[in-house]
Write an enzyme that holds these catalytic residues in place. Structure first.
Site, short mmCIF file in Angstrom:
data_model
loop_
_atom_site.label_atom_id
_atom_site.label_comp_id
_atom_site.label_asym_id
_atom_site.label_seq_id
_atom_site.Cartn_x
_atom_site.Cartn_y
_atom_site.Cartn_z
N GLN A 71 -9.27 -20.27 -7.08
CA GLN A 71 -7.94 -19.66 -6.93
C GLN A 71 -7.19 -20.38 -5.81
O GLN A 71 -7.72 -20.59 -4.72
CB GLN A 71 -8.05 -18.16 -6.60
CG GLN A 71 -6.70 -17.46 -6.82
CD GLN A 71 -6.66 -16.02 -6.36
OE1 GLN A 71 -7.12 -15.70 -5.28
NE2 GLN A 71 -6.07 -15.15 -7.18
N ARG A 98 -14.89 -5.40 -6.63
CA ARG A 98 -15.81 -4.64 -5.78
C ARG A 98 -17.11 -4.29 -6.50
O ARG A 98 -18.18 -4.18 -5.88
CB ARG A 98 -15.09 -3.39 -5.27
CG ARG A 98 -13.98 -3.73 -4.27
CD ARG A 98 -13.05 -2.60 -4.04
NE ARG A 98 -12.30 -2.25 -5.24
CZ ARG A 98 -11.42 -1.26 -5.30
NH1 ARG A 98 -11.19 -0.53 -4.23
NH2 ARG A 98 -10.77 -1.02 -6.42
N ARG A 150 -2.11 -15.63 -11.91
CA ARG A 150 -2.23 -14.21 -11.55
C ARG A 150 -0.91 -13.71 -10.99
O ARG A 150 -0.24 -14.40 -10.21
CB ARG A 150 -3.34 -14.02 -10.50
CG ARG A 150 -3.72 -12.56 -10.35
CD ARG A 150 -4.95 -12.37 -9.47
NE ARG A 150 -5.69 -11.20 -9.93
CZ ARG A 150 -6.36 -10.37 -9.15
NH1 ARG A 150 -6.42 -10.58 -7.84
NH2 ARG A 150 -6.97 -9.32 -9.64
N TYR A 198 2.04 -13.05 -1.95
CA TYR A 198 2.01 -14.38 -1.34
C TYR A 198 3.17 -15.24 -1.86
O TYR A 198 4.00 -14.78 -2.62
CB TYR A 198 0.63 -15.01 -1.54
CG TYR A 198 -0.44 -14.15 -0.87
CD1 TYR A 198 -0.42 -13.98 0.51
CD2 TYR A 198 -1.37 -13.45 -1.61
CE1 TYR A 198 -1.34 -13.15 1.14
CE2 TYR A 198 -2.30 -12.61 -0.99
CZ TYR A 198 -2.27 -12.46 0.39
OH TYR A 198 -3.17 -11.62 1.01
C1 LIG Z 1 -12.57 -7.91 -0.28
C2 LIG Z 1 -11.46 -8.19 -1.28
C3 LIG Z 1 -10.80 -9.43 -1.21
C4 LIG Z 1 -9.80 -9.75 -2.15
N1 LIG Z 1 -9.22 -10.99 -2.13
C5 LIG Z 1 -8.42 -11.38 -3.14
C6 LIG Z 1 -8.00 -12.73 -3.26
O1 LIG Z 1 -8.40 -13.64 -2.50
N2 LIG Z 1 -7.17 -13.04 -4.30
C7 LIG Z 1 -6.73 -12.10 -5.18
O2 LIG Z 1 -5.96 -12.43 -6.08
N3 LIG Z 1 -7.13 -10.81 -5.09
C8 LIG Z 1 -7.98 -10.43 -4.13
N4 LIG Z 1 -8.47 -9.16 -4.11
C9 LIG Z 1 -8.12 -8.20 -5.18
C10 LIG Z 1 -9.20 -8.20 -6.29
O3 LIG Z 1 -9.19 -9.42 -7.01
C11 LIG Z 1 -9.00 -7.06 -7.31
O4 LIG Z 1 -7.74 -7.20 -7.93
C12 LIG Z 1 -9.09 -5.66 -6.68
O5 LIG Z 1 -10.20 -5.58 -5.79
C13 LIG Z 1 -9.23 -4.57 -7.75
O6 LIG Z 1 -10.32 -4.83 -8.58
P1 LIG Z 1 -11.76 -4.08 -8.40
O7 LIG Z 1 -11.51 -2.62 -8.48
O8 LIG Z 1 -12.57 -4.63 -9.53
O9 LIG Z 1 -12.30 -4.48 -7.05
C14 LIG Z 1 -9.44 -8.81 -3.15
C15 LIG Z 1 -10.10 -7.57 -3.18
C16 LIG Z 1 -11.12 -7.28 -2.29
C17 LIG Z 1 -11.87 -5.97 -2.42
#
Ligand SMILES: Cc1cc2nc3c(=O)[nH]c(=O)nc-3n(C[C@H](O)[C@H](O)[C@H](O)COP(=O)(O)O)c2cc1C
Length: 376
Positions: free
Chosen positions: A104, A323, A230, A178
């Site tokens: 990414q 997560r 995205r 961003y």
């Molecule tokens: C610790 C953490 C770091 C994240 N970093 C990014 C990232 O670098 N780029 C991004 O597009 N989304 C990031 N996200 C968002 C996740 O990609 C995802 O959209 C969000 O956690 C919801 O999905 P989930 O319920 O499966 O965790 C991050 C989420 C978490 C929990």
């Protein structure tokens, strides 16, 4: 494996011909664990290898494409050629486990902490600070047209590095507030030149980035290479991106030769907030607009096998697991072996070593109550 989960484990051929072995992708998650120079650490590589066994593809934590675009301490770097061997180590660790490796890439724009960028020079489409905790009050410098062109070019260069490092693809991070999203946002972008104004002009920068990335693929890749994009569907601010704006953007993106679109959501079943039918889910509206022109990745709080099976019934092609894979790296394998009832849905607070977490990442996620289930 129970038959109700068969759809999750079916392979899918992307528009460029690359086959993804099943419908689950690891969602991109920043892990704060790279070295200060942007090289990956052994602990970070082990964390990815552990989670790359079950899913069809791993989308890495976001990597910055220029020094001035860094968004977090401990971020993966892809802003200079000397990082290619480190990127190669990361790509190899993912691919060796059977998943496609997707890097990414982004520029954080006004979301950069000033202590993470050279000379504290935080830049953005306009000099409007983000209304978010942590960055509140940082007034960014408005980018010049030359500065914008350099960033567009840097996305292409980062793509070249990903190709040379052996990645299977890149995901252009146009979400989560961003720089790319900032150009599309009427909140962040108050420009009156070719990059700002009406919605078409606010699409100029995101589309130029896509063109440049695709150009790099044509020039440097000698095999099919995945390019995903995205986006975040809505912004809470007024003015801000509405669901209506996003449906227009997605309509355009669906015909740009991308391999997938990826909507960034906290909750898969969330409904549109404004300028669209607010009784319908964002996913439903997006799928209708895309109309099968390009596959869509959905994500957000889908913790169990049944949660994901239910989400797949919408007709969506892929599900991102974020997560969920932090909590249970064997999430997919447990479905494959018929042990889905054993999937963990809360983080074991004594599980740092057993779950292969790098120290800095563990510290961050266990210090924010409620971010990851199990952390109170
Ligand atoms: C610790 C953490 C770091 C994240 N970093 C990014 C990232 O670098 N780029 C991004 O597009 N989304 C990031 N996200 C968002 C996740 O990609 C995802 O959209 C969000 O956690 C919801 O999905 P989930 O319920 O499966 O965790 C991050 C989420 C978490 C929990």
């Amino acid at each position: 494996m129970q038959t109700k989960y068969t759809a999750l484990l079916e392979s899918y051929q992307l528009p460029n011909g690359i086959e993804i072995k099943n419908r689950m992708m690891m969602a991109p998650m920043t892990n704060y664990s790279s070295n200060p120079d942007g090289t990956v650490t052994d602990a970070e590589v082990a964390y990815y290898a552990r989670r790359a066994k079950g899913v069809g593809a791993v989308i890495t934590a976001v990597a910055n494409i220029t020094p001035g675009g860094k968004g977090f301490p401990g971020e993966i770097g892809c802003d200079r050629d000397e990082l290619i061997p480190s990127l190669a180590q990361l790509a190899k660790s993912i691919k060796s486990q059977g998943a496609k490796a997707i890097l990414q890439i982004f520029h954080a724009g006004r979301m950069s902490p000033s202590d993470q960028v050279p000379d504290g020079d935080v830049t953005a489409p306009s000099n409007i600070p983000a209304e978010r905790a942590g960055t509140l009050g940082v007034v960014p410098r408005e980018l010049t047209e030359t500065g914008i062109e350099e960033i567009i070019e840097a996305f292409g260069q980062a793509t070249r590095r990903a190709i040379e490092a052996g990645f299977d693809g890149v995901e252009i991070h146009g979400a989560n507030g961003y720089l790319i999203q900032q150009f599309f946002s009427p909140h962040a972008n108050r420009r009156e030149d070719q990059y700002g104004g009406n919605i078409e002009k606010r699409m100029t920068f995101p589309l130029a980035v896509i063109d440049n990335v695709q150009h790099a693929v044509k020039e440097y890749a000698n095999a099919p290479f995945i390019v995903g994009y995205r986006f975040s569907p809505e912004e809470p601010e007024t003015p801000g991106i509405t669901m209506g704006d996003t449906l227009q953007l997605v309509h355009v993106l669906s015909d740009r030769g991308l391999d997938y679109l990826h909507v960034s959501l906290q909750h898969f079943w969330s409904k549109a907030r404004r300028e669209a039918d607010t009784s319908r889910t964002r996913i439903e509206l997006l799928l209708e607009t895309i109309n099968k022109r390009v596959p869509l990745v959905g994500v957000g709080s889908l913790y169990t096998a049944d949660d994901v099976a239910e989400a797949m019934k919408t007709g969506i092609e892929f599900i991102g697991l974020g997560r969920e894979l932090l909590i249970d790296p064997e999430w997919v394998q447990k479905i494959e072996s018929g042990n889905e009832a054993d999937i963990n849905t809360t983080l074991d607070l004594n599980g740092k070593e057993a779950l292969d977490f790098p120290d800095p990442f563990w510290k961050v996620i266990t210090s924010v109550p409620g971010w990851v289930p199990g952390v109170e």
